[in-house]
Every structure is written in C-alpha cells, then in structure tokens.
Design an enzyme around this catalytic site. Structure first.
Site, PDB file in Angstrom:
ATOM      1  N   ASP A  53     -28.081  18.623 -14.613  1.00 27.76           N
ATOM      2  CA  ASP A  53     -28.865  17.709 -15.352  1.00 27.76           C
ATOM      3  C   ASP A  53     -30.356  17.594 -15.006  1.00 27.76           C
ATOM      4  OD1 ASP A  53     -26.320  16.968 -16.705  1.00 27.76           O
ATOM      5  OD2 ASP A  53     -26.291  14.909 -15.684  1.00 27.76           O
ATOM      6  N   ASN A 125     -33.523   9.417 -18.586  1.00 25.68           N
ATOM      7  CA  ASN A 125     -32.655   8.499 -17.836  1.00 25.68           C
ATOM      8  C   ASN A 125     -32.869   6.997 -17.445  1.00 25.68           C
ATOM      9  OD1 ASN A 125     -30.110  10.135 -17.628  1.00 25.68           O
ATOM     10  ND2 ASN A 125     -30.453  10.860 -15.655  1.00 25.68           N
ATOM     11  N   ASP A 126     -34.032   6.874 -16.751  1.00 26.86           N
ATOM     12  CA  ASP A 126     -34.477   5.544 -16.311  1.00 26.86           C
ATOM     13  C   ASP A 126     -35.790   5.685 -15.486  1.00 26.86           C
ATOM     14  OD1 ASP A 126     -34.069   6.792 -13.630  1.00 26.86           O
ATOM     15  OD2 ASP A 126     -32.037   6.470 -13.618  1.00 26.86           O
ATOM     16  N   THR A 166     -24.791   6.309 -17.077  1.00 25.31           N
ATOM     17  CA  THR A 166     -23.880   7.115 -16.054  1.00 25.31           C
ATOM     18  C   THR A 166     -24.917   7.672 -14.921  1.00 25.31           C
ATOM     19  OG1 THR A 166     -24.270   9.024 -17.397  1.00 25.31           O
ATOM     20  CG2 THR A 166     -22.228   7.727 -17.590  1.00 25.31           C
ATOM     21  N   ALA A 167     -25.942   7.369 -14.636  1.00 30.16           N
ATOM     22  CA  ALA A 167     -26.916   8.052 -13.410  1.00 30.16           C
ATOM     23  C   ALA A 167     -26.799   6.771 -12.303  1.00 30.16           C
ATOM     24  CB  ALA A 167     -28.133   8.578 -13.995  1.00 30.16           C
ATOM     25  N   SER A 171     -24.311   3.805 -10.266  1.00 29.74           N
ATOM     26  CA  SER A 171     -23.986   3.766  -8.728  1.00 29.74           C
ATOM     27  C   SER A 171     -24.385   2.275  -8.280  1.00 29.74           C
ATOM     28  CB  SER A 171     -24.736   4.627  -8.058  1.00 29.74           C
ATOM     29  OG  SER A 171     -26.201   4.547  -8.160  1.00 29.74           O
TER      30      SER A 171
END
Length: 267
Positions: A53, A125-126, A166-167, A171
């Site tokens: 990824d 992602n972020d 989901t990254a 968590s």
C-alpha cells in the site's frame, strides 16, 4: 471496450523482489506489444504498482486520473488489488479493457505558517497533526467551514478519507467507512477527554486546524510518508481535491471480502 497499449511499472524502492518482478512484467508487456513508459508520462494508460500500500499511496498522490493496479507481494494491504499468483491473468484482462475503475477521494492539504509562508501537499489516506514521542499533549483548535467546532487536547488529530479509515485512523479507534462514501473523518489520537470522539463530515467541508501549542514538537504527516514540522500558530487547512485516484478492479473482490481477508473476520 478500450484496450491499453502503454503501461508504466513502479516497484517498491529497495525491494529486490519488487525489482525482479518489475523486470519480469516489463518483458511480459513487451512480448505483447505493449509499450513500457515512465510513470510520469502523460501517455500511460495504466500504472502497475509492485509492492504494498505504501508504494501505491505515493504513486496515487502524484498521478491522479490514471488507473492504478496494485500487486501485493506479500504484505498486508487494503489497496493492492491482486496477488502474485494472479498477476498475469489479471493484467491480461486489464489490457483488454476488462476492468472497472473505482474513484477514491484525495485530500488537498495547505500549511499556512504563522510567519506567512504557504506549503501544499496531497494525501490519499490521511493528513495527521501529531506530537513527537517526547512531547506533551498538544492543543489544536478546529474549525469546519469557518465555524469553531472544538479545542482538541490530544496526542494528535487524523483527518482521513474513507480510503484511509482502515489505516492510522482505525488503530486510533475510528470507524471503518465504505471507501467511496463522500465524507471525511476526523479521529483524535488519545484525547484528554473521552467526549472527544471521531466525527464524520461531508467531503465538501473545509477543515482548519490551528496549533495552539508553542513549546512542543509537533508534525504534519501525509499518508505516513512525507511531512514537516509545525510551529505554534501554524494552520493546516484540509479540503477535498478536485482530482481523484483511480484504482483498477479486476478480480471481483468486494470491500467486504477485503475486510474479511485482512481483518480475519471470517475465521
């Protein structure tokens, strides 16, 4: 049905396996009359990413609008579409135009320093504002569309796309979002107050985070791969990018199939 005759191949850096597979894929493409071009080429109709990824994230940030297919070479990945065993069968289908394209939202991130300079970044992602390991809890003032929302006292704040749910966000206790939802997710990292919960807002929102902490070591990180140090008074503004990452889908695996496989829900 549109066929693809020019393909870029990108291998995970410093991986002998990825480099060897890339050379093999390039020979396979050449044998079928497909031109291998640079990933930066405007002529590329497809980018094949060999690795995990992380490699795909870096390509997606720099080449929006071009279909990308990720080949997982053994690491846990939500974005890499096909495995090594199905590589050539699936590539054959893609070259014939037998695939679907899934659009994924990208984020535009603007860092406005208190000194007046402006830096711009992009993330799939972020975008994360976070303290260093030795710093104390930080103070973040958050506005959405110009309206004050909250003052976060936390180890950091994650602004995530549904793809990134989901990254790091996962968590930190954030929810799993369907990857094509038109939303953005804010997830605090170890908040001081339990009432500070993850918040989902429309993707049309403008999210502004102003660092109130003056004496702590704080960073802005994009996709966990690039970033910079922040100073007190710096402002990070996050909006949805106009362009999108395009992921090629070929094997019929759904989002729920991926969750069962990656998270072990079917065991």
């Amino acid at each position: 049905m549109t066929t693809i005759d020019q393909v870029a191949v990108v291998a995970k850096p410093d991986s002998e396996q990825a480099a060897a597979t890339a050379a093999e894929v390039e020979r396979w493409l050449a044998d079928r009359g497909v031109a291998v071009v640079a990933a930066s080429s405007e002529r590329a109709g497809l980018i094949v990413v060999l690795g995990g990824d992380g490699t795909l994230l870096s390509v997606a940030r720099s080449r929006p609008g071009v279909p990308i297919v990720g080949v997982n070479l053994g690491t846990l990945g939500y974005l890499t579409e096909i495995g090594r065993d199905g590589l050539y069968a699936n590539l054959g289908r893609i070259l014939e135009g037998r695939f679907e394209v899934e659009e994924r939202r990208l984020l535009d991130v603007e860092l406005q320093s208190e000194a007046g300079s402006v830096s711009r970044y992009r993330a799939l992602n972020d975008a994360v504002v976070h303290k260093s390991a030795l710093a104390r809890m930080i103070h973040l003032e958050v506005e959405i569309d110009g309206e004050p929302v909250a003052v976060y006292r936390t180890d950091g704040l994650i602004v995530s796309t549904p793809t990134g749910s989901t990254a790091y966000s996962l968590s930190a206790g954030g929810p799993i979002l369907y990857p094509t939802l038109p939303v953005v997710l804010l997830t605090p990292i170890s908040p001081h107050t339990l009432s500070m919960r993850p918040v989902v807002v429309p993707e049309t929102s403008t999210i502004a985070m102003t660092l109130g902490s003056r004496d702590e070591e704080v960073y802005l990180t994009l996709d966990g791969q690039e970033g910079t140090r922040l100073m007190g008074g710096d402002r990070v503004v996050v909006t949805a990018a106009e362009s999108k990452a395009l992921l090629a889908r070929v094997d019929g695996q759904t989002h729920y199939d991926a969750l069962r496989s990656k998270l072990g829900w079917g065991e």
